[in-house]
Design an enzyme around this catalytic site. Structure first.
Site, short mmCIF file in Angstrom:
data_model
loop_
_atom_site.label_atom_id
_atom_site.label_comp_id
_atom_site.label_asym_id
_atom_site.label_seq_id
_atom_site.Cartn_x
_atom_site.Cartn_y
_atom_site.Cartn_z
N SER B 51 0.80 -1.21 0.00
CA SER B 51 0.00 0.00 0.00
C SER B 51 0.84 1.27 0.00
CB SER B 51 -0.94 0.01 1.20
OG SER B 51 -0.20 0.04 2.39
N HIS B 91 1.46 4.09 6.97
CA HIS B 91 0.85 4.97 5.97
C HIS B 91 1.28 6.41 6.22
CE1 HIS B 91 -2.65 2.16 4.55
NE2 HIS B 91 -1.48 1.81 4.07
N ASP B 118 -7.69 6.30 5.02
CA ASP B 118 -7.75 5.11 5.87
C ASP B 118 -8.99 5.00 6.75
OD1 ASP B 118 -5.42 4.24 4.84
OD2 ASP B 118 -4.15 4.87 6.52
#
Lengths: 180, 175
Positions: B51, B91, B118
């Protein structure tokens, strides 16, 4: 030596110098304590074991406390435990390096102290044992330099009678020099 | 090999057991020392998903730090742990609000390679994460080194086989 006939055969890999050294050292201690009636002084081993297990306790305590309280809250305790762990292990290293050195046996008999330290050069088959004998103010030294080949036969079996005879004569010579 | 072990006396057996414990605890205490130095509970993590591509790939090892004095900033790549979830996420912070009174930080994160932020990954009705959820901020990475960890996660038996072999070796091998 009649008293060795009852013992089981000690057979090792004769190409492993660590095993050769440990086998000789172990039998040396066994002979000195059971046949020569020395009382072994376990101080070196006991110090090493207590410091080692004490440091493990700190590791366990840190893990348990952090697991119970979470990382942020446990930080001061973790810091104390981590510091103690490394300090204790440093002390153990200092003890092994400066005090224990290469000692393989320390023991007493009738108030006299016998200390044996060993030297084995890397990749060498010459094993050197220094016998230090102390009785009050009298001191004696004898250095026994031998080859593993004299104490182990072709099959890697320890020939205890030869080793014991060598050790016995080395002790006698180290005690003679004290009387001079 | 086992005959030698059988010939040992009590103290020598205790020493062999201690050797195993020292292997385990020294690794553990170095890890804890590193965690204290970086103020991060887990200063080294392995990337498990794609990701964050093209920055990080699966199997990359990330080095983290979480200095208490430095607030999180927009653009920081954070490793955070959502409450009651096992696996931390790596992230990037895309939105951030500081609460003036308390200094509390509210963060919104998104994976560089994901199309949406998210919020779908957070707990139900959770709109923001806080600085307390951040395990660390990425300070460096080593590509592919973490592949070993991924293999061990995929094949858990491998871990126990390796531990068992290592433990047995230390137990029967005298220094």
């Amino acid at each position: 030596m009649s008293n060795t006939t009852m013992q089981e055969e000690i057979k090792i890999n004769k190409y492993d110098s660590t095993q050769l050294k440990h086998t000789v050292d172990d039998h040396l201690r066994k002979y000195l304590t059971s046949d020569a009636n020395y009382v072994e002084n376990h101080q070196h081993m006991d110090v090493k074991l207590s410091l080692g297990y004490l440091s493990c306790l700190f590791a366990a305590a840190a893990t348990y406390y952090e697991w119970k309280n979470g990382f942020q809250k446990a930080k001061p305790v973790t810091l104390i435990c981590v510091a103690s762990y490394f300090v204790i292990n440093f002390i153990a290293w200092v003890y092994a390096y400066f005090i224990e050195k290469q000692d393989v046996f320390v023991g007493t008999k009738d108030g006299a102290t016998l200390k044996i330290s060993a030297r084995l050069a890397r990749l060498s088959e010459t094993y050197t044992l220094d016998f230090h004998f102390t009785d009050g103010k009298k001191k004696g030294n004898y250095t026994l330099e031998s080859s593993f080949g004299k104490w182990f036969n072709e099959d890697g079996v320890l020939v205890t009678s030869v080793l014991e005879a060598d050790v016995k004569s080395a002790i006698e010579r180290s005690t003679i020099s004290k009387e001079q | 090999m086992f005959e030698e072990l059988r010939r040992l006396n009590k103290r020598q057996v205790a020493l062999q057991v201690l050797n195993i414990l020292m292997v385990l605890t020294s690794a553990l205490m170095i890890w804890k020392g590193l965690a204290l130095a970086t103020n991060s509970e887990s200063p080294i993590v392995v990337v498990l998903s794609g990701s964050m591509e093209p920055a990080f790939h699966r199997g990359d090892l990330l080095l983290l730090a979480n200095p208490a004095s430095q607030p999180v900033q927009v653009g920081d790549i954070c490793v955070f742990q959502i409450p009651h979830r096992d696996i931390p996420i790596v992230h990037r912070v895309i939105k951030l609000h500081d609460e003036a009174k308390t200094g509390k930080q509210f963060l919104l994160t998104k994976g560089d390679n994901n199309n949406v932020d998210d919020r779908g990954l957070y707990n139900a009705r959770q709109m923001w994460i806080n600085k307390e959820h951040v395990v660390g901020r990425v300070r460096g990475f080593m590509p592919y080194v973490g592949m070993v960890t991924i293999l061990m996660n995929d094949y858990p038996q491998l871990k126990y086989v390796m531990l068992g072999v290592l433990g047995l070796f230390v137990l029967i091998h005298r220094e």
